[in-house]
Structures are given as structure tokens and as C-alpha cells.
Design an enzyme around this catalytic site. Structure first.
Site, PDB file in Angstrom:
ATOM      1  N   CYS A   2      62.740  59.381  -8.112  1.00  0.00           N
ATOM      2  CA  CYS A   2      63.798  58.693  -9.081  1.00  0.00           C
ATOM      3  C   CYS A   2      65.093  58.538  -8.419  1.00  0.00           C
ATOM      4  CB  CYS A   2      63.682  59.523 -10.469  1.00  0.00           C
ATOM      5  SG  CYS A   2      62.044  59.535 -11.195  1.00  0.00           S
ATOM      6  N   ASN A 101      65.395  62.944 -13.905  1.00  0.00           N
ATOM      7  CA  ASN A 101      64.616  62.941 -12.747  1.00  0.00           C
ATOM      8  C   ASN A 101      63.831  64.400 -12.897  1.00  0.00           C
ATOM      9  OD1 ASN A 101      62.975  62.974 -10.409  1.00  0.00           O
ATOM     10  ND2 ASN A 101      64.985  63.047  -8.942  1.00  0.00           N
ATOM     11  N   GLY A 102      62.490  64.107 -13.016  1.00  0.00           N
ATOM     12  CA  GLY A 102      61.698  65.237 -12.925  1.00  0.00           C
ATOM     13  C   GLY A 102      60.715  65.443 -14.096  1.00  0.00           C
ATOM     14  N   GLU A 487      49.585  62.052  12.136  1.00  0.00           N
ATOM     15  CA  GLU A 487      50.757  61.681  11.678  1.00  0.00           C
ATOM     16  C   GLU A 487      50.577  60.119  11.871  1.00  0.00           C
ATOM     17  OE1 GLU A 487      54.651  60.772  10.729  1.00  0.00           O
ATOM     18  OE2 GLU A 487      53.147  62.352  10.107  1.00  0.00           O
ATOM     19  N   LYS A 491      50.933  57.146   8.809  1.00  0.00           N
ATOM     20  CA  LYS A 491      52.057  56.248   8.650  1.00  0.00           C
ATOM     21  C   LYS A 491      51.264  54.673   8.302  1.00  0.00           C
ATOM     22  CE  LYS A 491      55.594  58.289   9.313  1.00  0.00           C
ATOM     23  NZ  LYS A 491      54.717  59.302   8.493  1.00  0.00           N
ATOM     24  N   GLU A 494      50.536  54.675   4.504  1.00  0.00           N
ATOM     25  CA  GLU A 494      51.555  54.802   3.790  1.00  0.00           C
ATOM     26  C   GLU A 494      52.050  53.304   3.589  1.00  0.00           C
ATOM     27  OE1 GLU A 494      53.956  58.736   3.846  1.00  0.00           O
ATOM     28  OE2 GLU A 494      54.092  57.734   5.824  1.00  0.00           O
ATOM     29  N   HIS A 510      30.841  65.208  14.736  1.00  0.00           N
ATOM     30  CA  HIS A 510      30.381  66.065  13.578  1.00  0.00           C
ATOM     31  C   HIS A 510      30.505  65.210  12.295  1.00  0.00           C
ATOM     32  CE1 HIS A 510      29.762  69.831  16.023  1.00  0.00           C
ATOM     33  NE2 HIS A 510      30.908  69.483  16.613  1.00  0.00           N
ATOM     34  N   LYS A 609      60.475  58.930  -1.693  1.00  0.00           N
ATOM     35  CA  LYS A 609      61.166  59.589  -0.192  1.00  0.00           C
ATOM     36  C   LYS A 609      61.040  60.986  -0.746  1.00  0.00           C
ATOM     37  CE  LYS A 609      62.767  59.552   3.653  1.00  0.00           C
ATOM     38  NZ  LYS A 609      61.931  59.317   4.842  1.00  0.00           N
TER      39      LYS A 609
END
Length: 614
Positions: A2, A101-102, A487, A491, A494, A510, A609
């Protein structure tokens, strides 16, 4: 998560608020709204589902006058994304408007209590409960707005950053925070409000970061007043923001993500500046100097982080254990905070967060502090909550990161962890002088090698077109490259929405090998390191099952180049620092695949973010 923007002063508020919302779009959101209060005491609320551009279009023919306003971009928690659930929210009388926000965790019981007393609700949100509660207290107890806010917040359980206006007090904004960031900008007879400094820096570089439990009262022409919920006046610390507009604009790049990928050589240089000497023979971290006893006395180090920062922590674990011979555990902060961990005064907890506001990581810090651990923070956002909550730490100094998918923050975190490992190893005597000099020298050369990798951008863009329509990806690595595989997969997930998984290459047998066929692209980090022959065998196993291999290899490699479908050559680098180089082509691969698929690279769906709620 937010975005909050506010303004009160002599200027028209609407243009400032809209521009501020656009600056905060990187935080992730699904609806937007604005409340404007003009000199005629008219309080107008306009809000829409979708982007800020949709809000602008909706407001085109509306009355946008007023020198006081609050604005918000919402990431849905309670109630679906819609114009009704978007912020700001009116109180029942429409005298008050609030943005938030929250999460108000006890909103259901508060709402039920208010409904029993005849209060009617318009939305499904927890936020509306708070503004209705404030108004109910004002009316029932004949209190002013500030006192009513203080009484209401005594009843609230959860996290919040709020801003509230009352049309009967035409120039005032009241803002409060608990476990969710708020920044007040101080101008010439005017005040600005933001979730962070990005909407403020265009107008002033003087800011106050509100502490947990603070309530700010902003009235133009008056001093900023900050109290707590008990009405105790709080001291103000006015800071100067070291940020410029160029850092939060695209600078000719089509997306912030690509800009930030290309900024990494400069950012890593800045990260190391003043910490590695010009001769590249010594690492100096003030935290290690000032807190040598606590850091060297650690029986164990626990790294807590989330997402990309957790991947950086996995690399830091290998660096610290290899160079310092201190046992290191890496924990998801969200799990650590809830599982009654064994942690005590002989432990050092390293908390890693780009924003410094990650709710789970901040809660993990508080838990570790309560158990007597020494806390070291690694963050990017100066003045954020985690640096203020820790005993010491290091900023990564890579500048604001606007793209939701972290790039330069990841390499900045790994760089700081490398410097921390080197500084501790030097003090402990666990590294020979020759090895120490070799790694410090190599670390100082990383920006130049990053520049070399960035020249592969066009090649990777062409390669990406081939894999745009893949439905699944597998990423494999060994040792220091395993977290890079994780990572790289993150990416791709996302920003392209392609399912991807990262695995240690040896674990492929495995289970994941069952997925390999001619439709499965497999990215393998196969540079010349101690695991080279092992990874080569894994590639041969993939090829035997007709998998498509994209291999990251050391420059001049001929063996893997002969069997892989696609090869990306990287400059040679010491194995412990290889993640700083190998991650960049994976960032570019994800970026270009997402662009080819027509995705919103900087603002991927459902993501934020700064994750300031659980």
C-alpha cells in the site's frame, strides 16, 4: 504494501497526491483513491479499482480543489479489489476520511460492537472499522479528533499506518503508525506525508520518520506536533533525505527493473566505498570495530529474512561458515517468529530486508532481542524500522529500488555479507593473509566483471524469445550457486508468471528428474568450480531425457558448450563471489521473457515491494 500520500499547505493538493501515488506504484496495489478538503469545508472522496491512471481518468471532470488531501494505493487484504473497498473511507457522517496501511486484526469484533450500536458500514474492509470507531468515540464522548484517535488506537490490535482528516478542521491531517512506516516531510509552511520518502523528495529533503506508537498532527504554519497514544509529547529528529529525483525515475530505460539491473556495477561500487580501501587490501566495517566482542563471541549466527533476502542469507551462510568457521542457520522470518526458537545471548541474529519494514523480519528481530540475542541489520532503506530496532548493522547503499522484483538489492546484500565474513575472518584469524587478500581483491573487481556480463543483454533478449511460451522452468546449481538457482527461479515466477523451481543439482535425481522432457527448459549454473564435474553429469542426465539446457559457463568452456542447447559465458571469479556475477544473466532472462509475454514487469500482479503485513 500500500502507498500513503498526504499534503497540507498552500498549494493545490491533488497534483501532489497523484504524483506521489505514481511514485509509490512500485509498492504494489490493486485500487487507488484520494480525499480532498477545500476551503468550503467540502470533503470529497474519489476512488477506483485499478491503476492510478484509472483514478486520474475518473477524476477528470470532478471538483479537485483543496489544499489538504490524503491519497492511497490499496493492496487488498480484507475485501476484494473494488472501488467500494478502495481507500479513503468515509465515516458514517462523511465528516471524516481515512487511509490505512496494515491490518486491524480485531476488526471483526470491533465491527460487530459498532453494528450493535447502529453504525452502518459501506465496505468489507478493516479500515472502515477504524474510521467508524473514531467517529463513534468523538460523538459518544464529545472528544476532539486527536483524542478520539488516541482512544480508538488503544482498542486496536494489529499493524497500521493511518492518515485521517476532518472536514470541520480544514487544514489538519492526523497520522499515526504502528509496525508500518510513515514519513513526514517538512516544507516551508507545509507538510507532506508518505509511506516512504519517494513522494516527498521532490518538495523537501527534511523528514521525520515516525516511530512506533507515534501520532503526528500536521497544521500549516505550525510546528509539527508528535505525541503517543497517551498524549505524551515525543521529541523530533529531523533528518535529511539523501535521495534525488533521478534515482526514482527510469532514466531512459523502458522499465525500472532493467534500469536497476544495469545500475548494479555502480551500486556495488557505492556499497563497497569506504569499506574496502583503494588498494583493495582491507575491509573495514564500523559495526565489526564497534561490536567486535559480541560478533566474535558468537557461538552461532542465525540469519532471518524473507524472499530474495532469504536467498542472500543462504549465500551469506556459506561465506561465513567457510571463511569464519562459525555455524550459521538461515530461517524464514515468518517461520522463526512462530515456532518458539531456541535463541539466546550467545547468538548473533542477522536480519536482512531491503525495505527495512518487512513485518515478519521485524517481528523476528523483536523476538530475538527479547531472548537476549545480539541483532545485526542489513537493510537498504535508511531510517527504516529494522535498522532502528537492531543493535548495529550495515546499510547496503544501492539507492531506492523501485522494481518490485529485487535485483540490485540482492547483489548489495550479498556484497555486505561478503564484507562482513571477510572482516570477521580477519579478526578471528580463520583465513590466511594470502586468501584474505585474494578475496578482497576479487570483490573489488566485481563491478568491472558485472559490466562485462551486462554486455550480454542483447544476446539474452534474443534467447528469451525462444522460451517465452514455456510453462515450467527448472533451475539447478551446486554450492554457492544453489541459492542463485533459487533466486533465478523466483525472478521468473514473479514477473513472467511461469512456474519455476530452483534445486540443488544433485537433488534432481530425487524427484524433479521425473519432470524432464523436451518441453522443460533447465537453467544450469555450470561454471568452473569445485563442483564442475558433478554438474556436468547432471547436464548429461538432462540431455539423455531430451531436456533443453541453458548453461551458465565460465568463459572459454568447451565441454558443456558442446552439449548444452544454449550457453551464456561468464567471466572467471572466485567461487565464493560467483553469485554476484551469475545472478545477473538470470535477472535479464526473467526480465526479457516477461517483456516478450507482455507482462507488467515493474508491478507484477498480487505482489508488493514492501510486505508490511503478514
Amino acid at each position: 504494501m500500500c502507498g500513503i500520500v498526504g499534503y497540507t499547505g498552500k498549494r493545490e493538493a491533488y497534483p501532489i497526491l497523484i504524483k506521489g501515488l505514481k511514485r509509490l506504484e512500485y509498492r504494489g496495489y490493486d485500487s487507488a483513491g484520494v480525499a480532498l478538503l477545500n476551503d468550503n469545508s467540502t470533503l470529497s472522496v474519489y476512488k477506483t479499482k485499478g491503476k492510478v491512471a484509472n483514478l486520474e481518468e475518473y477524476c477528470a471532470d470532478k471538483d479537485k480543489s483543496g489544499c489538504v488531501g490524503i491519497a492511497h494505493t490499496r493492496w487488498a487484504t480484507h475485501g476484494e479489489p473494488s472501488s467500494v473497498n478502495a481507500h479513503p473511507h468515509y465515516s458514517e457522517s462523511k465528516n471524516l476520511a481515512i487511509i490505512h496501511n496494515g491490518i486491524i486484526e480485531n476488526y471483526a469484533s470491533l465491527k460487530a460492537n459498532l453494528q450493535e450500536r447502529g453504525v452502518e458500514f459501506r465496505s468489507e474492509t478493516d479500515t472502515e472499522v477504524l474510521v467508524q470507531l473514531v467517529e463513534y468515540i468523538m460523538v459518544k464522548k464529545s472528544l476532539d479528533l486527536l483524542t478520539a484517535v488516541q482512544v480508538a488506537l488503544h482498542q486496536v490490535i494489529g499493524a497500521y499506518a493511518i492518515a485521517i482528516v476532518d472536514k470541520r478542521i480544514p487544514h489538519q491531517i492526523i497520522a499515526a503508525r504502528k509496525q508500518s512506516p510513515l514519513v513526514v516531510g517538512i516544507g516551508d509552511g507545509e507538510f507532506f506525508l508518505g509511506s516512504d520518502a519517494t513522494p516527498i523528495v521532490e518538495y523537501t529533503d527534511k523528514v521525520v520518520y515516525l516511530e512506533d506508537g507515534n501520532i503526528a498532527v500536521m497544521c500549516p504554519g505550525e510546528e509539527l506536533k508528535v505525541v503517543n497514544i497517551y498524549n505524551d509529547e515525543q521529541s523530533l529528529v529531523v533528518k535529511t533525505v539523501d535521495m534525488n529525483l533521478g534515482q526514482i525515475e527510469k532514466g531512459g530505460f523502458p522499465h525500472f527493473m532493467l534500469k536497476e539491473i544495469f545500475e548494479q556495477p555502480e551500486c556495488i561500487t557505492t556499497c563497497m566505498r569506504g569499506r574496502i580501501n583503494t588498494e583493495a587490501t582491507h575491509v573495514t566495517l564500523s559495526a565489526v570495530i564497534d561490536y567486535k566482542e559480541q560478533l566474535l563471541g558468537a557461538k552461532r549466527i542465525i540469519i532471518v529474512a524473507c524472499g530474495t533476502s532469504w536467498h542472500a542469507g543462504l549465500i551469506g551462510k556459506q561465506m561465513i561458515e567457510t571463511l569464519c568457521r562459525i555455524p550459521v542457520e538461515v530461517e524464514y522470518a515468518s517461520e522463526f517468529r512462530y515456532r518458539n526458537p531456541v535463541v539466546g545471548k550467545d547468538d548473533v541474529v542477522i536480519a536482512i530486508s531491503q525495505s527495512g519494514e518487512t513485518a515478519d523480519t521485524l517481528a523476528a528481530v523483536e523476538l530475538a532481542k527479547a531472548n537476549g540475542a545480539f541483532i545485526y541489520g542489513i537493510c537498504n532503506a535508511i531510517g527504516s524500522s529494522i535498522p532502528r530496532a537492531t543493535n548495529t548493522g550495515s546499510y547496503i547503499h544501492v539507492g531506492p529500488e523501485i522494481g518490485v522484483a529485487s535485483t540490485k538489492a540482492f547483489t548489495g546484500q550479498v556484497t555486505v555479507l561478503a564484507m562482513l565474513a571477510l572482516a570477521l575472518a580477519k579478526e578471528k584469524g580463520t583465513l590466511t593473509n594470502d586468501d584474505y587478500l585474494s578475496i578482497v581483491g576479487e570483490l573489488s573487481s566485481i563491478p568491472a566483471k558485472m559490466q562485462e556480463v551486462l554486455k550480454l543483454n542483447d544476446r539474452i533478449a534474443d534467447l528469451s524469445r525462444t522460451f517465452t511460451y514455456a510453462r515450467n522452468f527448472l533451475y539447478l546449481g551446486r554450492g554457492f550457486s544453489y541459492p542463485v538457482a533459487l533466486e533465478g527461479a523466483l525472478k521468473l515466477k514473479e514477473i513472467s508468471y511461469i512456474h519455476a523451481e530452483g534445486y540443488p543439482a544433485a537433488e534432481m535425481k530425487h524427484g524433479p528428474i521425473a519432470l524432464i522432457d523436451s518441453d522443460m527448459p533447465v537453467v544450469v549454473i555450470a561454471t568452473h568450480n569445485a563442483m564442475y564435474e558433478k554438474v556436468l553429469s547432471n547436464i548429461q542426465e538432462i540431455k539423455a531425457r531430451k531436456g533443453k539446457v541453458i548453461a551458465l559457463v565460465s568463459k572459454g568452456d568447451t565441454t558443456i558448450s558442446a552439449i548444452a542447447d544454449e550457453v551464456i559465458e561468464l567471466p572467471d571469479v572466485l567461487e565464493c563471489l560467483e553469485p554476484l556475477i551469475a545472478t545477473i544473466p538470470l535477472q535479464m532472462l526473467a526480465y526479457h521473457i516477461a517483456v516478450c509475454k507482455g507482462k507488467n514487469v515493474d508491478q507484477p500482479r498480487n505482489l508488493a515491494k514492501s510486505v508490511t503485513v503478514e
